[in-house]
Scaffold this motif. Structure first.
Motif, short mmCIF file in Angstrom:
data_model
loop_
_atom_site.label_atom_id
_atom_site.label_comp_id
_atom_site.label_asym_id
_atom_site.label_seq_id
_atom_site.Cartn_x
_atom_site.Cartn_y
_atom_site.Cartn_z
N LYS A 118 0.85 -1.19 0.00
CA LYS A 118 0.00 0.00 0.00
C LYS A 118 0.88 1.24 0.00
CE LYS A 118 -1.17 -0.05 4.95
NZ LYS A 118 -2.27 -0.14 5.88
N SER A 119 0.32 2.35 -0.42
CA SER A 119 1.13 3.54 -0.70
C SER A 119 1.92 4.05 0.50
CB SER A 119 0.28 4.65 -1.30
OG SER A 119 -0.65 5.13 -0.36
N TYR A 121 3.22 2.29 2.88
CA TYR A 121 4.36 1.39 3.02
C TYR A 121 5.39 1.67 1.92
CZ TYR A 121 1.76 -1.54 6.39
OH TYR A 121 1.08 -2.01 7.47
#
Length: 175
Positions: A118-119, A121
């Motif tokens: 996910k962004s 991360y």
């Protein structure tokens, strides 16, 4: 020193780091255009720059927002793809072709694994792990607390490890 000169100096200092960040976030195809957009936005917004933060972290914040906007545009157009990293260095003549291929495959696997995260991360992995920003600098860029950076980085490493495992498993089943 006038605004144009400062931005020009910052481009010389930080342009390469911002460019690599954009490559990891959106791929190499549009990274150069988005790099220009980052520095145009920096020039336009220079008067709003508060020298409380390091110019590098301010530019990374702009780059992150530009990357997020680009991803949104791509989702609307429905053509987001996984593009492997371009080679940035000429290989030395003493390096074997097989080692070059292995190195490039490793980069592609890491890139694919990062794109699975996910962004938030992705941002932490790229800023801390690849661009080697400090926890404080990363917190400034992401506008998070230092403890959130630490905990998100810990979770992101676990998620990246799992994503790398999945990528490697997928490559083995294709072989």
């Amino acid at each position: 020193m006038d605004n144009n000169k400062k931005i020009s100096d910052w481009f010389e200092q930080y342009g390469n780091d911002i460019y690599h960040f954009l490559i990891y976030r959106i791929g190499p195809t549009d990274a150069e255009d988005l790099l220009q957009e980052v520095f145009i936005k920096a020039l336009r917004g220079f008067n709003s720059y508060q020298e409380k933060s390091n110019p590098k972290t301010w530019l990374f914040s702009i780059a992150r927002n530009v990357a997020v906007d680009e991803v949104r545009k791509r989702k609307v157009r429905k053509w987001m793809s996984h593009i492997p990293l371009e080679k940035t260095n000429e290989p030395e003549t003493t390096i074997s072709p097989q080692s070059i291929l292995d190195h490039e495959e490793e980069h592609q696997t890491i890139y694919r694994a990062i794109k699975l995260l996910k962004s938030n991360y992705q941002d932490v992995i790229i800023l801390r792990g690849i661009k080697e920003l400090s926890i404080a600098e990363t917190a400034d860029v992401l506008k998070w607390s230092k403890s959130k950076v630490r905990s998100t980085q810990h979770r992101a490493r676990i998620a990246l490890h799992e994503a790398l495992r999945r990528c490697n498993d997928n490559e083995e089943t294709r072989s």
